[in-house]
Design a protein around this motif. Sequence first.
Motif, PDB file in Angstrom:
ATOM      1  N   ASN A 243       0.938  -0.999   0.084  1.00 45.52           N
ATOM      2  CA  ASN A 243      -0.029   0.065  -0.296  1.00 45.52           C
ATOM      3  C   ASN A 243       0.883   1.334  -0.044  1.00 45.52           C
ATOM      4  N   THR A 244       1.895   1.299   0.922  1.00 48.02           N
ATOM      5  CA  THR A 244       2.935   2.475   0.788  1.00 48.02           C
ATOM      6  C   THR A 244       3.177   2.561  -0.508  1.00 48.02           C
ATOM      7  N   ALA A 245       3.853   1.481  -1.215  1.00 45.83           N
ATOM      8  CA  ALA A 245       4.524   1.567  -2.663  1.00 45.83           C
ATOM      9  C   ALA A 245       3.608   2.336  -3.653  1.00 45.83           C
ATOM     10  N   GLN A 246       2.324   1.907  -3.374  1.00 42.52           N
ATOM     11  CA  GLN A 246       1.348   2.344  -4.459  1.00 42.52           C
ATOM     12  C   GLN A 246       0.957   3.827  -4.067  1.00 42.52           C
ATOM     13  N   MET A 247       0.972   3.949  -2.827  1.00 40.57           N
ATOM     14  CA  MET A 247       0.547   5.338  -2.694  1.00 40.57           C
ATOM     15  C   MET A 247       1.765   6.289  -3.176  1.00 40.57           C
ATOM     16  N   LEU A 248       3.158   5.766  -2.987  1.00 41.39           N
ATOM     17  CA  LEU A 248       4.115   6.728  -3.458  1.00 41.39           C
ATOM     18  C   LEU A 248       4.174   6.680  -4.913  1.00 41.39           C
ATOM     19  N   GLU A 249       3.683   5.701  -5.813  1.00 38.42           N
ATOM     20  CA  GLU A 249       3.552   5.769  -7.208  1.00 38.42           C
ATOM     21  C   GLU A 249       2.299   6.844  -7.416  1.00 38.42           C
ATOM     22  N   LEU A 250       1.161   6.725  -6.774  1.00 36.47           N
ATOM     23  CA  LEU A 250       0.333   7.733  -7.197  1.00 36.47           C
ATOM     24  C   LEU A 250       0.490   9.178  -6.666  1.00 36.47           C
ATOM     25  N   LEU A 251       1.403   9.283  -5.786  1.00 38.69           N
ATOM     26  CA  LEU A 251       1.809  10.413  -5.418  1.00 38.69           C
ATOM     27  C   LEU A 251       2.671  11.077  -6.537  1.00 38.69           C
ATOM     28  N   GLU A 252       3.631  10.245  -6.919  1.00 38.21           N
ATOM     29  CA  GLU A 252       4.563  10.604  -8.032  1.00 38.21           C
ATOM     30  C   GLU A 252       3.560  10.905  -9.199  1.00 38.21           C
ATOM     31  N   GLN A 253       2.712  10.364  -9.429  1.00 39.57           N
ATOM     32  CA  GLN A 253       1.897  10.495 -10.852  1.00 39.57           C
ATOM     33  C   GLN A 253       1.236  11.843 -10.622  1.00 39.57           C
ATOM     34  N   ASN A 254       0.672  11.972  -9.252  1.00 38.97           N
ATOM     35  CA  ASN A 254      -0.122  13.392  -9.035  1.00 38.97           C
ATOM     36  C   ASN A 254       0.971  14.445  -9.148  1.00 38.97           C
TER      37      ASN A 254
END
Length: 185
Positions: free
Chosen positions: A142-153
């Motif tokens: 979940n943390t990795a997904q959140m970081l990826e989404l944050l980078e995309q954002n």
Amino acid sequence: MSAVTPEPATPDQTPAPAVKVDHLRFHKGHAHLAPTFGNDAFALKAEAFARFFGTPTFLGAQTLIVLLWVGANLTGLVKFDLYPFILLNLAFSLQSAYAAPLILLAQTRQSARDKATADADAQHREALAVANEDRMSRAAQNTAQMLELLEQNTRLTELTKALTERVEALTADMHKHFVKKDGHA
């Protein structure tokens, strides 16, 4: 073993209830060891008797009986067991003949119950460790997904900013271009 989580609810459904976990499931295989001597009337009386041997009440009562026995025979109040109190020794021998096996049986069964409880507790701790590892793994995902989404954002925000600046620059150029034409005409 992973913990059971409820299914996500769709907009027109209520959330599915979580499955209740039996926390004593590892102890159930050893339930037959719970009663020391069994479950029948004799077994319950034998266990109560074995437990009574180590109590202060038993020691006090036995001491009182021995004092009365010896006192009554020494003073001549009764003469059924004169010194050296052979009948009293026989009574103690009879008591020991029954008490020792009951106490040993109780200790043996108690050690079996303690071992079974320790084994069940170890299995429970292992299950908790596995469930904890699973939760930690999911948290890392979940943390990795959140970081990826944050980078995309962040990339989308930067792109939006660049496009906004470009639109502003084009708007300013168009404004200058039309203002010049309108001023000459």
